[in-house]
Motif scaffolding. Structure first.
Motif: not given
Length: 315
Positions: A4-12, A22-26, A40-48
């Motif tokens: 889970l290093h660098n991963w955080i929850p961002y939405k319930l 929902r989780w995302m990678d910082l 969140i928008g920046i990180c989710l864009s990179k994840m997608s």
């Protein structure tokens, strides 16, 4: 928990009667955006770009994983009435690479408001979720992280009793500003609590009326009145860990007062003060006071504000 290093929850959210996160990678990103939803928008864009799949868990995973992470405990919570210098403060704090700063993280608001959607959700469970989420968000992702600052949403003033109960030993810092300036700012660009119906009226301690829909500024004035009255009651509480600062006292003194209030040294105050010279939401633009706009006066909100400020001056 290395996985889970660098991963955080961002939405319930509640799906089919069950709460999930929902989780995302910082990654190695130092959070520096004015509002966390931008991060969140920046990180989710990179994840997608890497995968079309989303990372989702139940709340049990949140609680279990939080026990296995080394994290920074909250240094201070920042409350505010909106458009009063709170974003500028959180932005200044984020310039120090030793600080983790979350500015209005949607997840924390979703956890606090979850019982409004689920009458079976008990306070004890909500407290566990909030603390577990905050612990994972405050994980020591980078060498040197020492402090965790959390700027809450403006309506979280009304969650004060709950948050003070959950964090009895943490400094709370409250920022205010004269209502006319706040109303003018929302008149130009509205926050969601300045539009009737977007935040639960009961939570804002406002009784919705037909006039609110024809005069959003009147609604904003009533929201602010409730904020100021709540803050007045907190001043009378005399909790030594509650600290107050009004915009009229000068942004140039804000950082000095903030760190003195929470009992922390600030070796990088001069660097942080440079950030105060620029617009809170647009870091590349020099700061200029907003021009006044001729708007109707709302005596009740002004009365509530001055009642609060005069009480603070006496103290």
């Amino acid at each position: 928990m290395e996985i889970l290093h660098n991963w955080i929850p961002y939405k319930l959210e509640k799906q089919d009667g069950l709460w999930q996160l929902r989780w995302m990678d910082l990654g190695d990103r130092h959070i520096a955006e004015p509002f966390f939803d931008e991060t969140i928008g920046i990180c989710l864009s990179k994840m997608s770009e890497r995968s079309k799949y989303r990372s989702i868990s139940d709340t049990g995973f949140l609680l279990e994983s939080s026990t296995k992470i080394e994290a920074v405990t909250p240094t201070a919570f920042i409350f505010h009435v909106s458009r009063c210098g709170s974003t500028l403060l959180s932005q200044a704090l984020s310039t120090d690479q030793d600080n983790i700063v979350y500015a209005e993280a949607p997840l924390l608001d979703e956890i606090l408001r979850a019982p409004l959607q689920d009458e079976n959700l008990k306070e004890a469970e909500t407290e566990k979720w909030f603390k577990a989420a905050l612990k994972i968000m405050g994980q020591k992702r980078k060498h040197g992280y020492e402090q965790l600052f959390v700027k809450l949403d403006s309506w979280h003033i009304h969650f004060y009793p709950l948050l003070r109960k959950w964090f009895p030993d943490t400094p709370f810092y409250f920022l205010t500003r004269e209502p006319d300036a706040v109303i003018v700012s929302h008149h130009k660009r509205r926050g969601i609590h300045a539009i009737p119906g977007l935040i639960e009226a009961d939570l804002l301690k406002v009784k919705l009326r037909e006039e609110h829909y024809s005069d959003f500024n009147f609604f904003t004035a009533e929201v602010l009145t409730a904020y100021y009255r709540e803050l007045y009651s907190l001043v009378l509480e005399n909790n030594p860990l509650n600290h107050f600062y009004d915009y009229s006292w000068g942004m140039e003194n804000l950082l000095t007062h903030f760190f003195a209030s929470i009992g922390k040294e600030n070796a990088k105050e001069n660097e942080m003060k440079k950030r105060l010279s620029f617009h809170s939401k647009y870091p590349d633009q020099p700061f200029n006071e907003e021009t006044k706009t001729d708007l109707p006066e709302y005596p009740e909100v002004n009365s509530a504000y001055w009642h609060l400020i005069n009480t603070l001056r006496v103290k």
